[in-house]
Design a protein around this motif. Structure first.
Motif, PDB file in Angstrom:
ATOM      1  N   LYS A 108      23.921 123.067  21.749  1.00  0.00           N
ATOM      2  CA  LYS A 108      23.004 122.023  22.202  1.00  0.00           C
ATOM      3  C   LYS A 108      23.738 120.935  22.983  1.00  0.00           C
ATOM      4  N   PHE A 109      23.188 120.595  24.147  1.00  0.00           N
ATOM      5  CA  PHE A 109      23.729 119.526  24.985  1.00  0.00           C
ATOM      6  C   PHE A 109      23.147 118.178  24.574  1.00  0.00           C
ATOM      7  N   GLY A 110      21.870 118.176  24.197  1.00  0.00           N
ATOM      8  CA  GLY A 110      21.213 116.932  23.821  1.00  0.00           C
ATOM      9  C   GLY A 110      19.734 117.128  23.570  1.00  0.00           C
ATOM     10  N   HIS A 111      19.008 116.027  23.455  1.00  0.00           N
ATOM     11  CA  HIS A 111      17.586 116.100  23.131  1.00  0.00           C
ATOM     12  C   HIS A 111      16.869 114.929  23.779  1.00  0.00           C
ATOM     13  N   ILE A 112      15.706 115.196  24.360  1.00  0.00           N
ATOM     14  CA  ILE A 112      14.848 114.139  24.902  1.00  0.00           C
ATOM     15  C   ILE A 112      13.644 114.037  23.974  1.00  0.00           C
ATOM     16  N   TYR A 113      13.606 112.980  23.169  1.00  0.00           N
ATOM     17  CA  TYR A 113      12.536 112.842  22.187  1.00  0.00           C
ATOM     18  C   TYR A 113      11.243 112.364  22.824  1.00  0.00           C
ATOM     19  N   ARG A 114      10.143 112.605  22.134  1.00  0.00           N
ATOM     20  CA  ARG A 114       8.835 112.185  22.655  1.00  0.00           C
ATOM     21  C   ARG A 114       8.790 110.667  22.778  1.00  0.00           C
ATOM     22  N   PRO A 115       8.421 110.163  23.953  1.00  0.00           N
ATOM     23  CA  PRO A 115       8.365 108.710  24.148  1.00  0.00           C
ATOM     24  C   PRO A 115       7.116 108.096  23.516  1.00  0.00           C
ATOM     25  N   ASN A 116       7.183 106.798  23.313  1.00  0.00           N
ATOM     26  CA  ASN A 116       6.004 106.064  22.848  1.00  0.00           C
ATOM     27  C   ASN A 116       5.945 104.715  23.541  1.00  0.00           C
ATOM     28  N   LEU A 117       4.788 104.100  23.454  1.00  0.00           N
ATOM     29  CA  LEU A 117       4.569 102.773  24.021  1.00  0.00           C
ATOM     30  C   LEU A 117       4.424 101.770  22.881  1.00  0.00           C
ATOM     31  N   VAL A 118       4.991 100.576  23.078  1.00  0.00           N
ATOM     32  CA  VAL A 118       4.865  99.497  22.098  1.00  0.00           C
ATOM     33  C   VAL A 118       4.475  98.230  22.854  1.00  0.00           C
ATOM     34  N   ASP A 119       3.380  97.573  22.427  1.00  0.00           N
ATOM     35  CA  ASP A 119       2.979  96.357  23.137  1.00  0.00           C
ATOM     36  C   ASP A 119       3.527  95.110  22.435  1.00  0.00           C
ATOM     37  N   ALA A 120       3.194  93.940  22.970  1.00  0.00           N
ATOM     38  CA  ALA A 120       3.732  92.674  22.467  1.00  0.00           C
ATOM     39  C   ALA A 120       3.299  92.376  21.037  1.00  0.00           C
ATOM     40  N   ASN A 121       2.219  93.012  20.578  1.00  0.00           N
ATOM     41  CA  ASN A 121       1.740  92.812  19.205  1.00  0.00           C
ATOM     42  C   ASN A 121       2.246  93.885  18.247  1.00  0.00           C
ATOM     43  N   GLY A 122       3.096  94.775  18.751  1.00  0.00           N
ATOM     44  CA  GLY A 122       3.636  95.822  17.896  1.00  0.00           C
ATOM     45  C   GLY A 122       2.762  97.052  17.787  1.00  0.00           C
ATOM     46  N   GLN A 123       1.672  97.115  18.548  1.00  0.00           N
ATOM     47  CA  GLN A 123       0.811  98.294  18.538  1.00  0.00           C
ATOM     48  C   GLN A 123       1.520  99.437  19.265  1.00  0.00           C
ATOM     49  N   LYS A 124       1.421 100.661  18.699  1.00  0.00           N
ATOM     50  CA  LYS A 124       2.143 101.798  19.255  1.00  0.00           C
ATOM     51  C   LYS A 124       1.210 102.970  19.555  1.00  0.00           C
ATOM     52  N   VAL A 125       1.654 103.804  20.492  1.00  0.00           N
ATOM     53  CA  VAL A 125       0.923 105.028  20.797  1.00  0.00           C
ATOM     54  C   VAL A 125       1.918 106.033  21.384  1.00  0.00           C
ATOM     55  N   TRP A 126       1.725 107.325  21.075  1.00  0.00           N
ATOM     56  CA  TRP A 126       2.582 108.360  21.636  1.00  0.00           C
ATOM     57  C   TRP A 126       2.222 108.604  23.095  1.00  0.00           C
ATOM     58  N   VAL A 127       3.209 109.075  23.862  1.00  0.00           N
ATOM     59  CA  VAL A 127       3.039 109.366  25.283  1.00  0.00           C
ATOM     60  C   VAL A 127       3.325 110.842  25.523  1.00  0.00           C
TER      61      VAL A 127
END
Length: 221
Positions: free
Chosen positions: A172-191
């Motif tokens: 294995k060379f490496g891994h690109i994990y699933r990104p997510n978004l985080v707003d100023a209030n700490g709310q998160k969602v997967w991308v």
């Protein structure tokens, strides 16, 4: 990531958890930040004359370079993190984790809502590397006790195509994990993320409704 590379008004992360030490430095010849795992300690040291947010991950003759369409900017070192501001976006790179879990994280911070709901990054990849998509486990696999963390679902493992060691699978060379978004209030969602090896692009689809209602700044990571 959540360990590895990228960013822009949103935050994208790649994770290289295979080597315990990283050196990130600016390359005045290619205008990019380089990560070299052959060093014994972790450092982040951009050069003042570098004016791009391209990122190059290298091990031996193998490499993965990530470029964005925002244009160039002069990097600065802020609290041990490399930051480059381009318009309403800030690109940030920093080392995260320790030991075998250490990796380089790349974030994109949006000061305001971006006009597009897709983020497309250009990849330059050596011919000896291949991306392997990690889907959600099937019910049968789950029933057998298999576990796949949320940030691995929808991610990509990067392997050397031909290196076989002691009859084991390719290394294995490496891994690109699933990104997510985080707003100023700490709310998160997967991308959702998709890598096209033919077009050499990494495309992230940002959920429109979430982006419309988010509190800015928003970080993609």
């Amino acid at each position: 990531m959540k360990r590895l590379i990228l960013s822009s008004g949103i935050l994208v992360i790649l994770a290289m958890a295979i080597v315990p030490s990283l050196l990130a430095q600016a390359d005045p010849h290619h205008g990019s930040i380089i990560v070299d795992w052959a060093k014994e300690k972790t450092e982040l040291s951009p050069l003042a004359d570098v004016t791009t947010t391209a990122l190059s991950l290298e091990k031996g003759s193998s490499f993965l370079r990530v470029l964005h369409p925002d244009g160039s900017a002069t990097p600065r070192l802020v609290n041990g993190k490399i930051e480059m501001e381009v318009g309403n976006r800030t690109h940030r790179y920093y080392v995260k984790g320790t030991g075998t879990g250490e990796g380089l994280e790349y974030e994109i911070i949006y000061a305001v809502r971006p006009a597009s709901d897709t983020e497309v990054l250009t990849l330059e990849v050596s011919d000896d590397l291949a991306f392997h998509y990690q889907p959600e486990l099937t019910q049968e696999q789950k029933d057998k006790g298999w576990i796949r963390p949320d940030d691995v679902v929808g991610s990509y493992a990067i392997y050397w195509k031909d290196i076989i060691k002691n009859g084991e699978p390719p290394q294995k060379f490496g891994h690109i994990y699933r990104p997510n978004l985080v707003d100023a209030n700490g709310q998160k969602v997967w991308v959702e993320m998709k890598i096209d090896e033919v077009a050499k692009t990494l495309t992230m689809t940002l959920p429109k409704a979430w982006m419309d209602s988010a509190a800015y700044p928003v970080t993609l990571k």
